[in-house]
Design an enzyme around this catalytic site. Structure first.
Site, PDB file in Angstrom:
ATOM      1  N   TYR A   1      92.270 -31.948  31.533  1.00 38.17           N
ATOM      2  CA  TYR A   1      93.550 -31.250  31.422  1.00 38.17           C
ATOM      3  C   TYR A   1      94.625 -32.168  30.871  1.00 38.17           C
ATOM      4  CZ  TYR A   1      95.458 -33.485  35.683  1.00 38.17           C
ATOM      5  OH  TYR A   1      95.933 -34.382  36.608  1.00 38.17           O
TER       6      TYR A   1
ATOM      7  N   GLU B   1      97.062 -46.751  41.144  1.00 39.89           N
ATOM      8  CA  GLU B   1      98.119 -45.830  40.699  1.00 39.89           C
ATOM      9  C   GLU B   1      98.417 -44.827  41.809  1.00 39.89           C
ATOM     10  OE1 GLU B   1      96.676 -43.303  37.496  1.00 39.89           O
ATOM     11  OE2 GLU B   1      94.696 -43.214  38.428  1.00 39.89           O
TER      12      GLU B   1
ATOM     13  N   LYS C   1      91.261 -37.774  32.191  1.00 40.96           N
ATOM     14  CA  LYS C   1      92.172 -36.847  32.878  1.00 40.96           C
ATOM     15  C   LYS C   1      91.369 -35.608  33.263  1.00 40.96           C
ATOM     16  CE  LYS C   1      97.019 -35.367  32.767  1.00 40.96           C
ATOM     17  NZ  LYS C   1      97.407 -35.886  34.071  1.00 40.96           N
TER      18      LYS C   1
ATOM     19  N   LEU D   1      94.550 -43.730  35.276  1.00 36.09           N
ATOM     20  CA  LEU D   1      94.833 -42.869  34.140  1.00 36.09           C
ATOM     21  C   LEU D   1      95.990 -43.516  33.387  1.00 36.09           C
ATOM     22  CD1 LEU D   1      94.275 -40.120  32.717  1.00 36.09           C
ATOM     23  CD2 LEU D   1      96.453 -39.442  33.704  1.00 36.09           C
TER      24      LEU D   1
HETATM   25  N1  PDD Z   1      99.711 -36.323  36.448  1.00 38.19           N
HETATM   26  N2  PDD Z   1      97.982 -41.057  37.013  1.00 38.19           N
HETATM   27  C1  PDD Z   1      97.530 -39.877  37.495  1.00 38.19           C
HETATM   28  C2  PDD Z   1      96.374 -39.874  38.424  1.00 38.19           C
HETATM   29  C3  PDD Z   1      98.161 -38.675  37.107  1.00 38.19           C
HETATM   30  O1  PDD Z   1      97.686 -37.496  37.566  1.00 38.19           O
HETATM   31  C4  PDD Z   1      99.286 -38.729  36.244  1.00 38.19           C
HETATM   32  C5  PDD Z   1     100.020 -37.501  35.794  1.00 38.19           C
HETATM   33  C6  PDD Z   1      99.719 -39.981  35.773  1.00 38.19           C
HETATM   34  C7  PDD Z   1     100.887 -40.133  34.829  1.00 38.19           C
HETATM   35  O2  PDD Z   1     100.548 -39.720  33.527  1.00 38.19           O
HETATM   36  P1  PDD Z   1     101.658 -39.142  32.528  1.00 38.19           P
HETATM   37  O3  PDD Z   1     102.717 -40.196  32.408  1.00 38.19           O
HETATM   38  O4  PDD Z   1     100.927 -38.931  31.253  1.00 38.19           O
HETATM   39  O5  PDD Z   1     102.193 -37.863  33.144  1.00 38.19           O
HETATM   40  C8  PDD Z   1      99.037 -41.126  36.178  1.00 38.19           C
HETATM   41  C9  PDD Z   1     100.197 -35.049  35.980  1.00 38.19           C
HETATM   42  C10 PDD Z   1     101.677 -34.985  35.762  1.00 38.19           C
HETATM   43  C11 PDD Z   1      99.666 -33.960  36.906  1.00 38.19           C
HETATM   44  O6  PDD Z   1      98.517 -34.085  37.290  1.00 38.19           O
HETATM   45  O7  PDD Z   1     100.378 -32.987  37.186  1.00 38.19           O
END
Ligand code: PDD
Length: 287
Positions: free
Chosen positions: A34, A180, A148, A204
């Site tokens: 996703y 993270e 992801k 991620l």
């Molecule tokens: N999540 N690490 C994880 C495990 C995440 O699920 C996310 C973001 C990030 C940050 O990635 P980015 O800067 O590209 O949003 C890091 C999204 C927002 C979600 O699952 O809703």
């Protein structure tokens, strides 16, 4: 207000009418990937980076990319145009498709493609002025956190621990080192340097990795990616959290202990101002 319209396998239809067969491998195995893309005043923010990550995630689990770039562009702008909110985020999910239950990849099956737009409600000024609380927990996830994936059980369980502790996020540690947050990346400020975990299979790589690196350069803040030990988290001058929907937030408490002065710090303030400007807003709230 219009009903929410979603995209499912080539059709735009009301959310309530969107249906996926129970044998979809997303439902049965969590076999999909996703993306979450923020859109400010109609402009998808860092969309090319999100699209590139979606393609990488698909390739890593051997799902054929169901659309070319123009096809993805079209879905994003069509969904945005069908909703009234000035700022939105689009959730995109691609699963391996519908097939008789068998762990091995099915042959000749088309991926299921789903996308929906929601209002992007940014954290209020009150949250930014006090900062957020986080807790830590062991990272019990698998070893491909760089994908992801919609298989998010480890992340779900971690976030629930935060909720039960009255905290906004749970930050995970593996072998004594920071990985993270359950749905965010965490950044550590020590002696004026912004530190983040390495880009590897244990995290991620958020789209805000590259962005923060660029903003740090703009603000003349030294930036370094390296393994960050547990003790360094607890003795940090500042902690920052980033994600597509939270932007960049100051963390002022960790396991109920104050971070630095216990107030949002100067490195966060500079980066947040730069972040706002990058999204086409003024550097300060209200501008
Ligand atoms: N999540 N690490 C994880 C495990 C995440 O699920 C996310 C973001 C990030 C940050 O990635 P980015 O800067 O590209 O949003 C890091 C999204 C927002 C979600 O699952 O809703």
């Amino acid at each position: 207000m219009n009903a929410q319209t979603v995209y499912l396998n080539g059709q735009y239809l009301p959310l309530e009418e969107a249906r996926v067969p129970v044998l979809d491998r997303g439902f049965i195995f969590g076999d999909g990937v996703y993306e979450v893309v923020p859109i400010y005043a109609g402009v998808p923010f860092r969309w090319r980076h999100h699209l590139a990550r979606l393609k990488r995630s698909l390739a890593k689990i051997a799902i054929t990319n169901p659309h070319d770039d123009a096809g993805w562009d079209h879905i994003i702008s069509e969904l945005f145009g069908r909703h009234p909110w000035p700022n939105q985020f689009v959730y995109i999910q691609v699963t391996r498709g519908v097939a008789k239950r068998d762990h091995a990849f099915p042959v000749g099956v088309s991926p299921t493609v789903f996308a929906m737009a929601s209002e992007l409600v940014l954290p209020p000024d009150s949250v930014r002025s006090t900062g957020i609380a986080i807790i830590t927990a062991p990272d019990e996830r698998w070893l491909h956190c760089d994908i992801k994936s919609t298989s998010l059980l480890g992340n779900v369980l971690a976030r629930q621990k935060a909720v039960e502790a009255g905290a906004a996020e749970c930050v995970m540690l593996r072998d004594g080192f920071l990985t993270e947050g359950s749905a965010s990346n965490l950044w550590v400020v020590r002696n004026g340097t912004l530190l983040g975990s390495p880009r590897d299979h244990l995290v991620l790589e958020g789209i805000r990795y590259r962005l923060l690196e660029e903003l740090a350069e703009l603000c003349e803040i030294p930036f370094e990616l390296r393994r960050i030990a547990r003790e360094e988290l607890f003795s940090a001058d500042e902690l920052l959290l980033t994600s597509a929907t939270k932007e960049v937030l100051p963390v002022t408490s960790i396991n109920a202990q104050a971070v630095g002065t216990g107030k949002p710090g100067p490195v966060w303030a500079k980066l947040y101002g730069a972040y706002r400007q990058a999204t086409g807003r003024g550097a300060t709230a209200g501008s």
